[in-house]
Design a protein around this motif. Structure first.
Motif, PDB file in Angstrom:
ATOM      1  N   UNK A  36       0.897  -1.217  -0.026  1.00 44.25           N
ATOM      2  CA  UNK A  36      -0.147   0.099  -0.219  1.00 44.25           C
ATOM      3  C   UNK A  36       0.845   1.208   0.032  1.00 44.25           C
ATOM      4  N   UNK A  37       2.073   1.202   0.507  1.00 40.54           N
ATOM      5  CA  UNK A  37       3.067   2.305   0.349  1.00 40.54           C
ATOM      6  C   UNK A  37       3.405   2.814  -0.966  1.00 40.54           C
ATOM      7  N   UNK A  38       3.207   1.464  -2.021  1.00 42.94           N
ATOM      8  CA  UNK A  38       3.554   2.068  -3.617  1.00 42.94           C
ATOM      9  C   UNK A  38       2.287   2.796  -4.211  1.00 42.94           C
ATOM     10  N   UNK A  39       1.254   2.623  -3.415  1.00 42.91           N
ATOM     11  CA  UNK A  39       0.010   3.647  -4.280  1.00 42.91           C
ATOM     12  C   UNK A  39      -0.754   4.263  -3.203  1.00 42.91           C
ATOM     13  N   UNK A  40      -0.026   5.138  -2.466  1.00 45.75           N
ATOM     14  CA  UNK A  40      -0.641   6.082  -1.404  1.00 45.75           C
ATOM     15  C   UNK A  40      -1.640   6.872  -2.037  1.00 45.75           C
ATOM     16  N   UNK A  41      -1.929   7.031  -3.334  1.00 46.01           N
ATOM     17  CA  UNK A  41      -3.011   7.868  -3.932  1.00 46.01           C
ATOM     18  C   UNK A  41      -3.962   7.102  -4.757  1.00 46.01           C
ATOM     19  N   UNK A  42      -4.032   5.955  -4.460  1.00 42.83           N
ATOM     20  CA  UNK A  42      -5.156   4.882  -5.174  1.00 42.83           C
ATOM     21  C   UNK A  42      -6.395   5.503  -5.127  1.00 42.83           C
ATOM     22  N   UNK A  43      -6.955   5.892  -6.252  1.00 44.93           N
ATOM     23  CA  UNK A  43      -8.384   6.813  -6.388  1.00 44.93           C
ATOM     24  C   UNK A  43      -9.600   5.976  -5.904  1.00 44.93           C
ATOM     25  N   UNK A  44      -9.552   4.465  -5.618  1.00 42.63           N
ATOM     26  CA  UNK A  44     -10.471   3.760  -5.251  1.00 42.63           C
ATOM     27  C   UNK A  44     -10.482   2.544  -4.263  1.00 42.63           C
ATOM     28  N   UNK A  45     -11.135   1.992  -3.763  1.00 41.48           N
ATOM     29  CA  UNK A  45     -11.315   1.336  -2.686  1.00 41.48           C
ATOM     30  C   UNK A  45     -11.331  -0.245  -3.150  1.00 41.48           C
ATOM     31  N   UNK A  46     -10.550  -1.246  -2.564  1.00 42.65           N
ATOM     32  CA  UNK A  46     -10.731  -2.543  -2.858  1.00 42.65           C
ATOM     33  C   UNK A  46     -10.751  -3.324  -1.792  1.00 42.65           C
ATOM     34  N   UNK A  47     -12.034  -4.093  -1.724  1.00 40.97           N
ATOM     35  CA  UNK A  47     -12.437  -5.079  -0.437  1.00 40.97           C
ATOM     36  C   UNK A  47     -12.047  -6.668  -0.940  1.00 40.97           C
ATOM     37  N   UNK A  48     -11.387  -7.282  -0.200  1.00 44.22           N
ATOM     38  CA  UNK A  48     -11.091  -8.727  -0.319  1.00 44.22           C
ATOM     39  C   UNK A  48     -11.875  -9.456   0.911  1.00 44.22           C
ATOM     40  N   UNK A  49     -12.520 -10.623   0.301  1.00 46.02           N
ATOM     41  CA  UNK A  49     -13.163 -11.299   1.493  1.00 46.02           C
ATOM     42  C   UNK A  49     -12.882 -12.803   1.062  1.00 46.02           C
ATOM     43  N   UNK A  50     -12.320 -13.310   2.250  1.00 49.13           N
ATOM     44  CA  UNK A  50     -11.808 -15.000   2.123  1.00 49.13           C
ATOM     45  C   UNK A  50     -13.071 -15.692   2.522  1.00 49.13           C
ATOM     46  N   UNK A  51     -13.503 -16.787   1.599  1.00 45.28           N
ATOM     47  CA  UNK A  51     -14.686 -17.586   1.978  1.00 45.28           C
ATOM     48  C   UNK A  51     -14.501 -18.646   2.891  1.00 45.28           C
ATOM     49  N   UNK A  52     -13.109 -18.826   3.062  1.00 42.77           N
ATOM     50  CA  UNK A  52     -12.590 -20.020   4.008  1.00 42.77           C
ATOM     51  C   UNK A  52     -11.737 -19.516   5.122  1.00 42.77           C
ATOM     52  N   UNK A  53     -11.976 -18.194   5.467  1.00 41.97           N
ATOM     53  CA  UNK A  53     -11.338 -17.702   6.779  1.00 41.97           C
ATOM     54  C   UNK A  53     -12.127 -16.782   7.559  1.00 41.97           C
ATOM     55  N   UNK A  54     -13.036 -17.137   8.057  1.00 47.05           N
ATOM     56  CA  UNK A  54     -14.259 -16.378   8.624  1.00 47.05           C
ATOM     57  C   UNK A  54     -13.816 -15.411   9.509  1.00 47.05           C
ATOM     58  N   UNK A  55     -14.809 -14.109   9.784  1.00 45.34           N
ATOM     59  CA  UNK A  55     -14.328 -13.099  10.476  1.00 45.34           C
ATOM     60  C   UNK A  55     -13.573 -12.177  10.085  1.00 45.34           C
ATOM     61  N   UNK A  56     -13.369 -10.956  10.850  1.00 41.91           N
ATOM     62  CA  UNK A  56     -12.810  -9.809  10.016  1.00 41.91           C
ATOM     63  C   UNK A  56     -11.247  -9.971   9.809  1.00 41.91           C
ATOM     64  N   UNK A  57     -10.621 -11.013  10.347  1.00 42.08           N
ATOM     65  CA  UNK A  57      -9.405 -11.242   9.826  1.00 42.08           C
ATOM     66  C   UNK A  57      -9.175 -11.869   8.566  1.00 42.08           C
ATOM     67  N   UNK A  58     -10.297 -12.391   7.777  1.00 44.10           N
ATOM     68  CA  UNK A  58     -10.477 -12.575   6.697  1.00 44.10           C
ATOM     69  C   UNK A  58     -11.047 -11.556   5.595  1.00 44.10           C
TER      70      UNK A  58
END
Length: 242
Positions: free
Chosen positions: A160-182
């Motif tokens: 993330x340090x390489x793209x500090x000005x990313x003009x949009x957000x990305x969300x990743x969701x792990x289907x096999x690692x439940x909870x916020x840590x996924x």
């Protein structure tokens, strides 16, 4: 997670994988590299980290000048060299902790950090390069969800340090690692374990998310579902390299 045990285990697994592949084979996920070059890169990287930790470095050492930085060139010697380099890093970290305490700092890519930082960094370097070796050998790559999720965390800390000005957000969701840590919300030069809506979303097994985040596999070759504006994928993936 016991990062030392995981680091040594991944070092062994990487060595086991490379041992059954022709050293002249190309590594498709590292264009221009052979398996021999990948092996030397990983082993030398462990020695490089060990040297800096042992010296309590305040600036980066030259990787090309690391003592013993070339493997012997025979299968048994090469494996012993790889294993010894990993052990040297563990011993160097333990020495710093024993002699100087847990607050002792050494150089890292992102400023001074406690010596154990290098164990986790090298652990995940090994995990990703084991995926490279598997690709070179035509093998499937597997990683426990907990380990793959932590690798995503560690990778994002740097990427993330390489793209500090990313003009949009990305969300990743792990289907096999439940909870916020996924779940990962990425944007604006930072990331958090947060569920939410983003312009681009990826949902699938955490191993597949790891391979996509680290640029080891295109989304189309995984079980990941894409939500939102799929045209943003190339921009985001290009920014995740470091």
């Amino acid at each position: 997670m016991d990062f030392v045990a995981e680091f040594l285990a991944q070092n062994r697994a990487f060595g086991d994988t490379v041992a059954v592949i022709d050293e002249a084979a190309s590594v498709p996920t590292c264009p221009g590299w052979t398996v021999k070059q990948l092996f030397r890169h990983v082993g030398r990287g462990n020695l490089w980290a060990a040297q800096m930790v042992a010296e309590r470095a305040t600036a980066p050492a030259d990787p090309a000048k690391v003592p013993g930085g070339r493997p012997p060139g025979d299968p048994e010697g090469d494996r012993a060299w790889l294993d010894a380099g990993a052990r040297l890093l563990v011993d160097a970290v333990n020495e710093v902790l024993t002699e100087d305490g847990p607050e002792a700092m050494v150089w890292t890519f992102w400023g001074p950090r406690p010596a154990p930082w290098w164990i986790r960094r090298r652990l995940h370097e090994l995990l990703v390069h084991r995926a490279d070796a598997a690709a070179a050998g035509g093998f499937d790559f597997e990683a426990r969800p907990e380990l793959a999720a932590d690798c995503i965390d560690e990778w994002l800390d740097s990427a993330v340090r390489m793209v500090p000005d990313l003009p949009f957000r990305v969300h990743l969701h792990a289907t096999d690692y439940p909870g916020e840590m996924g779940e990962w919300m990425i944007g604006g030069g930072t990331w958090t374990h947060t569920h939410g809506t983003a312009e681009l979303g990826l949902r699938g097994p955490v191993r597949d998310l790891l391979l996509v985040v680290t640029g080891r596999r295109p989304v189309a070759e995984t079980d990941i579902e894409v939500f939102g504006d799929e045209s943003l994928l190339p921009t985001w993936r290009a920014g995740m390299k470091f």
